[in-house]
Design a protein around this motif. Structure first.
Motif, PDB file in Angstrom:
ATOM      1  N   ARG A 175      -2.354   9.252   0.435  1.00  0.00           N
ATOM      2  CA  ARG A 175      -2.974   8.082  -0.152  1.00  0.00           C
ATOM      3  C   ARG A 175      -4.221   8.445  -0.937  1.00  0.00           C
ATOM      4  NH1 ARG A 175      -3.335   4.177   4.724  1.00  0.00           N
ATOM      5  NH2 ARG A 175      -2.211   5.816   5.819  1.00  0.00           N
ATOM      6  N   LEU A 176      -4.884   9.495  -0.514  1.00  0.00           N
ATOM      7  CA  LEU A 176      -6.132   9.860  -1.185  1.00  0.00           C
ATOM      8  C   LEU A 176      -5.922  10.916  -2.251  1.00  0.00           C
ATOM      9  CD1 LEU A 176      -8.229   9.818   2.044  1.00  0.00           C
ATOM     10  CD2 LEU A 176      -8.381   8.222   0.149  1.00  0.00           C
ATOM     11  N   TYR A 177      -4.944  11.765  -2.025  1.00  0.00           N
ATOM     12  CA  TYR A 177      -4.701  12.856  -2.969  1.00  0.00           C
ATOM     13  C   TYR A 177      -3.229  12.887  -3.366  1.00  0.00           C
ATOM     14  CZ  TYR A 177      -9.231  14.256  -1.123  1.00  0.00           C
ATOM     15  OH  TYR A 177     -10.540  14.262  -0.736  1.00  0.00           O
ATOM     16  N   PRO A 178      -2.874  12.193  -4.474  1.00  0.00           N
ATOM     17  CA  PRO A 178      -1.477  12.174  -4.927  1.00  0.00           C
ATOM     18  C   PRO A 178      -0.913  13.587  -5.114  1.00  0.00           C
ATOM     19  CG  PRO A 178      -2.799  10.644  -6.209  1.00  0.00           C
ATOM     20  CD  PRO A 178      -3.749  11.377  -5.313  1.00  0.00           C
ATOM     21  N   SER A 223      -2.762   4.617  -4.929  1.00  0.00           N
ATOM     22  CA  SER A 223      -4.151   4.699  -5.370  1.00  0.00           C
ATOM     23  C   SER A 223      -4.796   3.319  -5.510  1.00  0.00           C
ATOM     24  CB  SER A 223      -4.236   5.467  -6.685  1.00  0.00           C
ATOM     25  OG  SER A 223      -3.473   4.787  -7.646  1.00  0.00           O
ATOM     26  N   TYR A 224      -4.026   2.246  -5.346  1.00  0.00           N
ATOM     27  CA  TYR A 224      -4.600   0.905  -5.518  1.00  0.00           C
ATOM     28  C   TYR A 224      -5.097   0.295  -4.211  1.00  0.00           C
ATOM     29  CZ  TYR A 224      -2.720   1.041 -10.240  1.00  0.00           C
ATOM     30  OH  TYR A 224      -2.452   1.388 -11.531  1.00  0.00           O
ATOM     31  N   SER A 253       0.821  -1.199   0.000  1.00  0.00           N
ATOM     32  CA  SER A 253       0.000   0.000   0.000  1.00  0.00           C
ATOM     33  C   SER A 253       0.863   1.260   0.000  1.00  0.00           C
ATOM     34  CB  SER A 253      -0.914  -0.033   1.223  1.00  0.00           C
ATOM     35  OG  SER A 253      -1.534   1.196   1.405  1.00  0.00           O
ATOM     36  N   ASN A 298      -5.784   0.103  -0.328  1.00  0.00           N
ATOM     37  CA  ASN A 298      -5.932   0.964   0.849  1.00  0.00           C
ATOM     38  C   ASN A 298      -5.893   0.125   2.117  1.00  0.00           C
ATOM     39  OD1 ASN A 298      -6.423   3.286  -0.713  1.00  0.00           O
ATOM     40  ND2 ASN A 298      -8.505   2.568  -1.042  1.00  0.00           N
ATOM     41  N   SER A 332       3.261   7.661  -5.489  1.00  0.00           N
ATOM     42  CA  SER A 332       1.912   8.232  -5.525  1.00  0.00           C
ATOM     43  C   SER A 332       0.985   7.400  -6.417  1.00  0.00           C
ATOM     44  CB  SER A 332       1.948   9.682  -5.975  1.00  0.00           C
ATOM     45  OG  SER A 332       2.590   9.781  -7.211  1.00  0.00           O
ATOM     46  N   MET A 333       1.570   6.689  -7.400  1.00  0.00           N
ATOM     47  CA  MET A 333       0.755   5.799  -8.243  1.00  0.00           C
ATOM     48  C   MET A 333       0.306   4.582  -7.444  1.00  0.00           C
ATOM     49  SD  MET A 333       2.919   5.604 -11.746  1.00  0.00           S
ATOM     50  CE  MET A 333       2.195   4.124 -12.470  1.00  0.00           C
ATOM     51  N   LYS A 386     -13.260   7.370  -0.946  1.00  0.00           N
ATOM     52  CA  LYS A 386     -13.030   6.370  -1.999  1.00  0.00           C
ATOM     53  C   LYS A 386     -14.185   5.414  -2.212  1.00  0.00           C
ATOM     54  CE  LYS A 386      -8.705   5.994  -3.486  1.00  0.00           C
ATOM     55  NZ  LYS A 386      -7.608   5.162  -3.941  1.00  0.00           N
TER      56      LYS A 386
END
Ligand code: ATP
Ligand code: MG
Length: 364
Positions: free
Chosen positions: A142-145, A110-111, A47, A113, A106-107, A301
């Motif tokens: 984690r929510l906003y790259p 987003s997968y 994560s 959590n 940051s990529m 999310k």
């Protein structure tokens, strides 16, 4: 969101192992030092791209080996994912999701959590301000790259400003133009970061105070304490604020103010938690903040994160355990314990016994 299996090769004390999980409660149990936390650490790695406790990736590779390989299968409402992480002793780590290489952290975020609660999280209440900033930063990133990008940019400029300030100390130049250039760039990122932090803490406070009330009947309050104390937090106001601090920063030869000094105030029943709360109250406050983080993730999310609870049952009294059991019903939880006697057990619970870096038996 849930994970269905984890494979480990040369990871910590695991030689080669595959662990399958129930989409509900999983109790990972066994004696001390057998490899329970290592499993949560491995999941967390998928994560966040890093361990929650290791300083370097190297520590994660089994003693005497040159590489570690991990695989994880996880699922959200829309898709199934297969991810892999490869750690190489003297090389860069390699992360893939559905065979696509991940080049930026940051990529990755987003997968999968997850929200981890471990004994170290007491630092959220008791520890240094940096520990509270880490909580904020990791949750928002984690929510906003874009937040993470701003944070990285801010720290790059801050490092440049600091090394510049050291040269000014020697020259003693108060009207230096370059300093204003750095201040201007810092103000742009600081304004964005403060806006995210303000909003995040507002939401976390409202969730956490509700949770704490239900667990213990106490009033929990979490407030954002920005280091930059201005009427408004737009970039031009912040720039002016930085400029007013020039003299002081030149004298100290380093930046004296900025978002790198932000903090959170945590209070229970109106009293500062760090100074006045009992150990149990502090733990409950930290737990409330973490569960609030999970609720917050779900609100943004639309997926409830996987909860990783390391060794927390032994620290909670029966009422607090019961509350937790109710709260996580129907969600996926990986919980470590030295015994199977945790109040969370339901008919959906899977028991996973760990001994010396191997799974001994799986029930449920
Ligand atoms: N790189 C490594 N290679 C091999 N073994 C390792 C490595 N890093 C840690 N270990 C071993 O892993 C074990 C600790 O695993 P872990 O932290 O998962 O224990 P645990 O089951 O959670 O124990 P506790 O109940 O005390 O929390 C220790 O015996 C440690 O020596
Ligand atoms: Mg452990």
């Amino acid at each position: 969101m849930y994970i269905s299996s984890l494979t480990l090769q040369n990871f910590r004390n695991y030689a080669s192992e595959k662990i399958e999980f129930s989409p509900y409660t999983n109790v990972i149990y066994g004696d001390n030092a057998q490899g329970k936390t290592n499993i949560l650490e491995a999941v967390y790695l998928f994560s966040q791209g890093r361990s929650h406790r290791a300083k370097t990736d190297r520590e994660l590779i089994k003693f005497g080996k040159d590489f570690a390989k991990l695989g994880l299968e996880f699922h959200d409402a829309d898709r199934d994912y297969k991810a892999s992480v490869q750690l190489i002793k003297n090389g860069k780590k390699n992360i893939k999701i559905n065979h696509v290489q991940i080049t930026k952290l940051s990529m990755l975020m987003s997968y999968l959590n997850v929200v981890m609660f471990s004994p170290e999280d007491l630092g959220l209440v008791k520890g240094a301000p940096s520990e509270r900033r880490r909580f904020i930063d990791s949750a928002i990133s984690r929510l906003y790259p874009r937040y993470l990008t701003s944070l990285i940019d801010y720290h790059k400029v801050l490092a440049q400003k600091n090394s510049h300030l050291k040269t000014l100390k020697i020259k003693g130049e108060p009207s230096d133009v370059m300093l204003s250039v750095w201040n201007e760039q810092l103000a742009v990122e600081a304004a964005k970061i403060m806006e995210y932090r303000t909003e995040f803490v507002r939401v976390i406070d409202s969730f956490a105070s509700k949770i704490q009330k239900e667990i213990s009947g106490e009033d929990l309050k979490i407030t954002y304490v920005p280091d930059i104390k201005t009427e408004s937090a737009d970039k031009s106001t912040i720039f002016k604020y930085f400029e007013r601090n020039r003299r002081r920063e030149i004298d100290f030869a380093s930046a004296q103010t900025g978002i790198q000094r932000d903090d959170l105030r945590v209070s229970v029943n109106g009293k500062d938690a760090r100074t006045y709360c009992s150990q149990g109250q502090q733990r409950t406050a930290a737990l409330s903040a973490k569960i609030a983080e999970a609720d917050y993730m779900q609100s943004v999310k639309d997926e409830y994160p996987v909860l990783l609870l390391d060794d927390i049952m032994s620290e909670l009294d029966i009422n607090r355990r019961m509350y937790l059991a109710e709260k996580i019903r129907g969600k996926q939880v990986l919980i470590t314990s030295t015994d199977t006697d945790v109040a969370l057990s339901t008919e959906n619970t899977r028991l996973i016994k760990i001994k010396n870096g191997a799974v001994i038996k799986e029930d449920g």
